[in-house]
Design an enzyme around this catalytic site. Structure first.
Site, PDB file in Angstrom:
ATOM      1  N   LYS A 114      -1.742  10.187  22.920  1.00 27.70           N
ATOM      2  CA  LYS A 114      -1.183  10.462  24.251  1.00 27.70           C
ATOM      3  C   LYS A 114      -2.087   9.937  25.360  1.00 27.70           C
ATOM      4  O   LYS A 114      -1.588   9.522  26.404  1.00 27.70           O
ATOM      5  CB  LYS A 114      -0.911  11.959  24.430  1.00 27.70           C
ATOM      6  CG  LYS A 114       0.318  12.420  23.658  1.00 27.70           C
ATOM      7  CD  LYS A 114       0.949  13.646  24.289  1.00 27.70           C
ATOM      8  CE  LYS A 114       2.216  14.029  23.543  1.00 27.70           C
ATOM      9  NZ  LYS A 114       2.718  15.354  23.924  1.00 27.70           N
ATOM     10  N   LYS A 196       6.677   7.249  13.939  1.00 34.01           N
ATOM     11  CA  LYS A 196       7.559   8.417  13.858  1.00 34.01           C
ATOM     12  C   LYS A 196       8.689   8.375  14.891  1.00 34.01           C
ATOM     13  O   LYS A 196       8.513   7.809  15.972  1.00 34.01           O
ATOM     14  CB  LYS A 196       6.713   9.693  13.951  1.00 34.01           C
ATOM     15  CG  LYS A 196       6.666  10.336  15.278  1.00 34.01           C
ATOM     16  CD  LYS A 196       5.914  11.645  15.296  1.00 34.01           C
ATOM     17  CE  LYS A 196       5.728  11.966  16.776  1.00 34.01           C
ATOM     18  NZ  LYS A 196       4.968  13.092  17.121  1.00 34.01           N
ATOM     19  N   LYS A 199      11.582  10.623  21.026  1.00 30.06           N
ATOM     20  CA  LYS A 199      12.469  10.285  22.147  1.00 30.06           C
ATOM     21  C   LYS A 199      11.750   9.458  23.206  1.00 30.06           C
ATOM     22  O   LYS A 199      12.379   8.928  24.104  1.00 30.06           O
ATOM     23  CB  LYS A 199      13.090  11.541  22.749  1.00 30.06           C
ATOM     24  CG  LYS A 199      12.076  12.521  23.269  1.00 30.06           C
ATOM     25  CD  LYS A 199      12.635  13.929  23.331  1.00 30.06           C
ATOM     26  CE  LYS A 199      11.511  14.914  23.129  1.00 30.06           C
ATOM     27  NZ  LYS A 199      11.872  16.134  22.470  1.00 30.06           N
TER      28      LYS A 199
HETATM   29  P1  TYM Z   1       7.302  18.778  19.515  1.00 28.45           P
HETATM   30  O1  TYM Z   1       8.040  19.358  20.662  1.00 28.45           O
HETATM   31  O2  TYM Z   1       6.745  17.412  19.648  1.00 28.45           O
HETATM   32  O3  TYM Z   1       8.209  18.795  18.233  1.00 28.45           O
HETATM   33  C1  TYM Z   1       8.879  19.959  17.780  1.00 28.45           C
HETATM   34  C2  TYM Z   1       8.866  19.992  16.276  1.00 28.45           C
HETATM   35  O4  TYM Z   1       9.469  18.818  15.741  1.00 28.45           O
HETATM   36  C3  TYM Z   1       8.592  18.229  14.787  1.00 28.45           C
HETATM   37  N1  TYM Z   1       8.795  16.769  14.848  1.00 28.45           N
HETATM   38  C4  TYM Z   1       9.116  16.003  13.804  1.00 28.45           C
HETATM   39  N2  TYM Z   1       9.322  16.295  12.506  1.00 28.45           N
HETATM   40  C5  TYM Z   1       9.651  15.280  11.683  1.00 28.45           C
HETATM   41  N3  TYM Z   1       9.783  13.999  12.091  1.00 28.45           N
HETATM   42  C6  TYM Z   1       9.579  13.653  13.384  1.00 28.45           C
HETATM   43  N4  TYM Z   1       9.717  12.387  13.765  1.00 28.45           N
HETATM   44  C7  TYM Z   1       9.226  14.678  14.299  1.00 28.45           C
HETATM   45  N5  TYM Z   1       8.968  14.699  15.631  1.00 28.45           N
HETATM   46  C8  TYM Z   1       8.700  15.974  15.946  1.00 28.45           C
HETATM   47  C9  TYM Z   1       7.204  18.635  15.214  1.00 28.45           C
HETATM   48  O5  TYM Z   1       6.295  18.591  14.133  1.00 28.45           O
HETATM   49  C10 TYM Z   1       7.439  20.056  15.704  1.00 28.45           C
HETATM   50  O6  TYM Z   1       7.405  20.970  14.627  1.00 28.45           O
HETATM   51  N6  TYM Z   1       2.929  21.089  20.018  1.00 28.45           N
HETATM   52  C11 TYM Z   1       4.265  21.210  19.481  1.00 28.45           C
HETATM   53  C12 TYM Z   1       5.024  22.386  20.072  1.00 28.45           C
HETATM   54  C13 TYM Z   1       4.311  23.673  19.959  1.00 28.45           C
HETATM   55  C14 TYM Z   1       4.122  24.434  18.774  1.00 28.45           C
HETATM   56  C15 TYM Z   1       3.396  25.595  19.162  1.00 28.45           C
HETATM   57  C16 TYM Z   1       4.513  24.252  17.445  1.00 28.45           C
HETATM   58  C17 TYM Z   1       3.716  24.349  20.984  1.00 28.45           C
HETATM   59  N7  TYM Z   1       3.171  25.487  20.500  1.00 28.45           N
HETATM   60  C18 TYM Z   1       3.035  26.561  18.247  1.00 28.45           C
HETATM   61  C19 TYM Z   1       4.146  25.240  16.520  1.00 28.45           C
HETATM   62  C20 TYM Z   1       3.423  26.362  16.923  1.00 28.45           C
HETATM   63  C21 TYM Z   1       5.023  19.939  19.782  1.00 28.45           C
HETATM   64  O7  TYM Z   1       4.691  19.214  20.680  1.00 28.45           O
HETATM   65  O8  TYM Z   1       6.152  19.783  19.049  1.00 28.45           O
END
Ligand code: TYM
Length: 331
Positions: A114, A196, A199
């Site tokens: 990032k 990966k 969006k």
């Molecule tokens: P975020 O918002 O980027 O994504 C949400 C969830 O989707 C999963 N994910 C994917 N899984 C498979 N293939 C992909 N291409 C893919 N892109 C995203 C992510 O692994 C996630 O589970 N930091 C986290 C949000 C968060 C969080 C937490 C998660 C904040 N606090 C506490 C767990 C526990 C995030 O940015 O996810």
């Protein structure tokens, strides 16, 4: 006494959910609701580590709330709220910042990625992002955290932070386990299957949004990048096909073996169309429900307000304990 294990997870409201989010995490969020006590949040505090336009941000957050419910998060079984509505998240994050090392944070691959992407805004929040994530989880003493593969490193750091805190103050914070699906934990871009699905990809054909129309979905899958083998099999080096198999598995509930057998002797054209149709079939009812829910703002507000109230009570218990153990003077 309720003996169910507790789940916590969250997703950022940085735009509509992708098929990657769905297959990697949200599908499990939905499935786990009967067996576990589930607490889910829209991670709006995390989202401002990247600059957001206020009006769009507000809209995205509400849309995410609606799509999560449309996917099957059931407010009668689970809590679903905005992270910013439970102020203890920010409060515990500050505390955990003081138990997290700069060296640990600078090893996080998401921070490195990032910072490269947003070189003009490498803010301190982006750096300490995993401490807030640890706070989210530890606040609720969660046993399990359903996430995709990309969050594994953050989860490991969360476990380290909890272990360190407990090492100083005794058994205060539950050390959580990640819960990562065997297939679908890392859905790749349809255009560049070595990176990966996200969006933020500049090529819209690389990702599927949960609100994409059926013909858009089919078109994007038809254009998916594959290889020249012309054999549907799950094998190292066949990134494009492996990804399509994983997506097909996530959409149909079939296994990898069943999928490979089903398409034995068939061409990639047929396979891509079948994957597109399976995804479109899976998403059509979700989109319909989503539109109904989005039109019902009162209902959404009722869900997230009530959930946040309950979440806050659970969070308070941890905060009280943490404050006391640290040695803050009682009010
Ligand atoms: P975020 O918002 O980027 O994504 C949400 C969830 O989707 C999963 N994910 C994917 N899984 C498979 N293939 C992909 N291409 C893919 N892109 C995203 C992510 O692994 C996630 O589970 N930091 C986290 C949000 C968060 C969080 C937490 C998660 C904040 N606090 C506490 C767990 C526990 C995030 O940015 O996810």
């Amino acid at each position: 006494m309720d003996e169910k294990k507790r789940i916590f997870s969250a997703i950022q409201p940085t735009g509509m959910m992708t098929l990657g989010n769905y297959a990697g995490a949200i599908q499990n969020w939905v499935k786990m609701q009967d067996e576990y006590e589930c607490i889910y949040a829209v991670a709006d505090l995390h989202a401002i580590t990247v600059r957001q336009v206020p009006a769009d941000f507000r809209k995205n957050a509400m849309q995410l709330m609606a799509i999560l419910l449309a996917c099957g998060i059931d407010p009668d079984k689970s809590l679903l709220f905005f992270q910013s509505h439970v102020h203890q998240h920010a409060e515990l994050a500050w505390i955990l910042n003081c138990y997290t090392q700069m060296g640990e944070l600078s090893r996080m691959t998401q921070f490195k990625d990032k910072s490269a992407k947003h070189a003009n805004n490498i803010n301190a929040g982006l750096f300490t992002y995993p401490a807030l994530m640890a706070a989210d989880i530890l606040l609720y003493q969660a046993d399990l955290v359903p996430v995709g593969e990309d969050q594994k490193q953050h989860l490991e750091l969360c476990r380290d932070i909890a272990g360190r805190f407990n090492g100083i103050y005794g058994d205060v914070l539950k050390v959580p386990e990640p819960y990562i699906p065997k297939v679908g934990a890392r859905i790749m871009s349809l255009q560049n299957p070595t990176s990966k699905m996200s969006k933020s990809d500049t090529n819209v054909n690389g990702y599927i949004l949960l609100t994409d129309e059926t013909d858009t979905i089919i078109r994007k899958f038809k254009r998916a990048v594959t290889d020249s083998d012309a054999k549907v099999e799950f094998k190292e080096g066949k990134d494009g096909i492996n990804n399509l198999i994983s997506i097909y598995v996530a959409a149909t509930g079939k296994t990898v073996e069943e999928t490979v057998k089903e398409f034995d002797g068939k061409g990639y054209g047929d396979f891509k169309l079948a994957v597109g149709e399976a995804v479109a079939d899976m998403l059509a009812p979700v989109t319909k429900k989503y539109n109904d829910l989005l039109a019902n703002k009162d209902y959404l507000m009722q869900v997230y307000t009530k959930s946040a109230e309950i979440a806050e009570k659970i969070a308070m218990r941890t905060m009280r304990k943490v404050y006391k153990k640290i040695g803050f003077t009682e009010k």
